[in-house]
Design a protein around this motif. Structure first.
Motif, PDB file in Angstrom:
ATOM      1  N   HIS A   1       0.884  -1.333   0.117  1.00  0.00           N
ATOM      2  CA  HIS A   1       0.044   0.104   0.083  1.00  0.00           C
ATOM      3  C   HIS A   1       0.844   1.226  -0.025  1.00  0.00           C
ATOM      4  O   HIS A   1       0.691   2.220  -0.767  1.00  0.00           O
ATOM      5  N   SER A   2       1.824   1.201   1.023  1.00  0.00           N
ATOM      6  CA  SER A   2       2.836   2.440   0.968  1.00  0.00           C
ATOM      7  C   SER A   2       3.543   2.745  -0.338  1.00  0.00           C
ATOM      8  O   SER A   2       3.576   3.818  -0.516  1.00  0.00           O
ATOM      9  N   VAL A   3       4.168   1.823  -1.012  1.00  0.00           N
ATOM     10  CA  VAL A   3       4.905   1.938  -2.172  1.00  0.00           C
ATOM     11  C   VAL A   3       4.061   2.323  -3.004  1.00  0.00           C
ATOM     12  O   VAL A   3       4.501   3.140  -3.830  1.00  0.00           O
ATOM     13  N   ASP A   4       2.846   1.925  -3.117  1.00  0.00           N
ATOM     14  CA  ASP A   4       1.865   2.234  -4.300  1.00  0.00           C
ATOM     15  C   ASP A   4       1.716   3.733  -4.106  1.00  0.00           C
ATOM     16  O   ASP A   4       1.653   4.555  -5.113  1.00  0.00           O
ATOM     17  N   ARG A   5       1.141   4.151  -2.850  1.00  0.00           N
ATOM     18  CA  ARG A   5       0.870   5.392  -2.439  1.00  0.00           C
ATOM     19  C   ARG A   5       2.016   6.398  -2.850  1.00  0.00           C
ATOM     20  O   ARG A   5       1.768   7.712  -3.239  1.00  0.00           O
ATOM     21  N   TYR A   6       2.978   6.256  -2.462  1.00  0.00           N
ATOM     22  CA  TYR A   6       4.321   7.282  -2.598  1.00  0.00           C
ATOM     23  C   TYR A   6       4.832   7.046  -3.991  1.00  0.00           C
ATOM     24  O   TYR A   6       5.466   8.105  -4.600  1.00  0.00           O
ATOM     25  N   ALA A   7       4.857   5.935  -4.545  1.00  0.00           N
ATOM     26  CA  ALA A   7       5.168   5.988  -6.175  1.00  0.00           C
ATOM     27  C   ALA A   7       4.295   6.919  -6.952  1.00  0.00           C
ATOM     28  O   ALA A   7       4.642   7.529  -7.823  1.00  0.00           O
ATOM     29  N   THR A   8       2.863   6.753  -6.407  1.00  0.00           N
ATOM     30  CA  THR A   8       2.107   7.786  -7.268  1.00  0.00           C
ATOM     31  C   THR A   8       2.202   9.195  -7.031  1.00  0.00           C
ATOM     32  O   THR A   8       2.416   9.696  -7.812  1.00  0.00           O
ATOM     33  N   ARG A   9       2.528   9.525  -5.782  1.00  0.00           N
ATOM     34  CA  ARG A   9       2.889  10.908  -5.575  1.00  0.00           C
ATOM     35  C   ARG A   9       4.078  11.172  -6.132  1.00  0.00           C
ATOM     36  O   ARG A   9       4.287  12.527  -6.821  1.00  0.00           O
TER      37      ARG A   9
ATOM     38  N   ALA B   1       5.447  10.027  -9.115  1.00  0.00           N
ATOM     39  CA  ALA B   1       5.082   9.733 -10.499  1.00  0.00           C
ATOM     40  C   ALA B   1       4.562  11.174 -10.644  1.00  0.00           C
ATOM     41  O   ALA B   1       4.731  11.774 -11.976  1.00  0.00           O
ATOM     42  N   ARG B   2       3.640  11.549  -9.895  1.00  0.00           N
ATOM     43  CA  ARG B   2       2.860  12.903 -10.260  1.00  0.00           C
ATOM     44  C   ARG B   2       3.825  14.240 -10.300  1.00  0.00           C
ATOM     45  O   ARG B   2       3.677  15.028 -11.168  1.00  0.00           O
TER      46      ARG B   2
ATOM     47  N   ILE C   1       7.012  14.012 -11.014  1.00  0.00           N
ATOM     48  CA  ILE C   1       8.022  13.756 -11.994  1.00  0.00           C
ATOM     49  C   ILE C   1       7.205  14.162 -13.168  1.00  0.00           C
ATOM     50  O   ILE C   1       7.780  15.079 -14.111  1.00  0.00           O
ATOM     51  N   ARG C   2       5.907  13.721 -13.460  1.00  0.00           N
ATOM     52  CA  ARG C   2       5.167  14.283 -14.773  1.00  0.00           C
ATOM     53  C   ARG C   2       5.137  15.964 -14.489  1.00  0.00           C
ATOM     54  O   ARG C   2       4.933  16.354 -15.635  1.00  0.00           O
ATOM     55  N   LYS C   3       4.848  16.555 -13.451  1.00  0.00           N
ATOM     56  CA  LYS C   3       4.517  17.757 -13.473  1.00  0.00           C
ATOM     57  C   LYS C   3       5.758  18.653 -13.504  1.00  0.00           C
ATOM     58  O   LYS C   3       5.860  19.721 -14.210  1.00  0.00           O
ATOM     59  N   HIS C   4       7.014  18.209 -12.925  1.00  0.00           N
ATOM     60  CA  HIS C   4       8.195  19.144 -13.075  1.00  0.00           C
ATOM     61  C   HIS C   4       8.951  18.703 -14.135  1.00  0.00           C
ATOM     62  O   HIS C   4      10.284  19.275 -14.449  1.00  0.00           O
ATOM     63  N   GLY C   5       8.645  17.606 -14.701  1.00  0.00           N
ATOM     64  CA  GLY C   5       9.687  16.918 -15.806  1.00  0.00           C
ATOM     65  C   GLY C   5       9.111  17.425 -17.185  1.00  0.00           C
ATOM     66  O   GLY C   5       9.983  16.953 -18.340  1.00  0.00           O
ATOM     67  N   MET C   6       8.091  17.968 -17.243  1.00  0.00           N
ATOM     68  CA  MET C   6       7.627  18.567 -18.728  1.00  0.00           C
ATOM     69  C   MET C   6       7.596  20.141 -19.007  1.00  0.00           C
ATOM     70  O   MET C   6       8.011  20.794 -17.978  1.00  0.00           O
TER      71      MET C   6
END
Length: 187
Positions: A169-177, A179-180, A182-187
């Motif tokens: 659960h925690s890995v999925d939750r923080y991976a999602t945060r 990834a968001r 990365i997508r926000k600041h990487g583009m």
């Protein structure tokens, strides 16, 4: 034994603003791994369980407080590397699990950004690379297989057997945060 993990941000992510946001999430995962190793279930469930709200990024959840980072270095290819020292075995295992989950999320969105969390321990690094390839399976079964392999290699991973659902659960939750971010600041 103290473990070390390196966080590498490449491409458009190689800036201190992105590193700062991602580093705060990494810090939460370090606190999560410290609580896993201590075996203290109450704060684990309160701060990281399925019913937990996302914690304030500025509040420390453990007595360790914010850990000093050894160094941030610029690599020849233009990527930034952050060294994270003095981790427990749990931390050295959780970090690559998050990296695997973030990579899977970024592949789904066709983001080709460089994000790597790599343990320095060569034995642990090989096992985590096998996990990333999917050699152990997915989900909770993959975590149980990972725990079995690490136990055979003499790592103390009882926390993984007892808290597989919480780790997942925690890995999925923080991976999602992450990834968001990365997508926000990487583009």
């Amino acid at each position: 034994m103290d473990q070390h993990v390196s966080l590498c941000l490449g491409g458009d992510l190689a800036n201190l603003h992105s590193l700062g946001w991602i580093a705060t999430d990494i810090h939460r995962l370090i606190e999560f791994s410290d609580l896993l190793e201590s075996g203290d279930q109450e704060p684990l469930e309160r701060y990281f369980g399925p019913q937990a709200r996302p914690a304030n990024r500025y509040k420390s959840l453990t007595a360790n407080g914010h850990r000093p980072l050894n160094d941030i270095s610029l690599q020849d290819d233009g990527s930034l590397t952050l060294n994270i020292p003095n981790l427990s075995v749990a931390g050295a295992i959780i970090m690559p699990l998050v990296q695997t989950a973030v990579t899977r999320l970024l592949i789904k969105t066709d983001s080709l950004l460089d994000f790597r969390l790599t343990p320095a321990d060569p034995g642990l690094k090989r096992v985590m690379q096998a996990f990333e390839r999917g050699d152990f399976g997915n989900g909770r079964d993959g975590l149980f297989t990972l725990a079995f392999v690490l136990r055979e290699l003499k790592y103390k991973v009882a926390f993984l057997d007892h808290n597989a659902a919480l780790v997942e659960h925690s890995v999925d939750r923080y991976a999602t945060r992450i990834a968001r971010t990365i997508r926000k600041h990487g583009m």
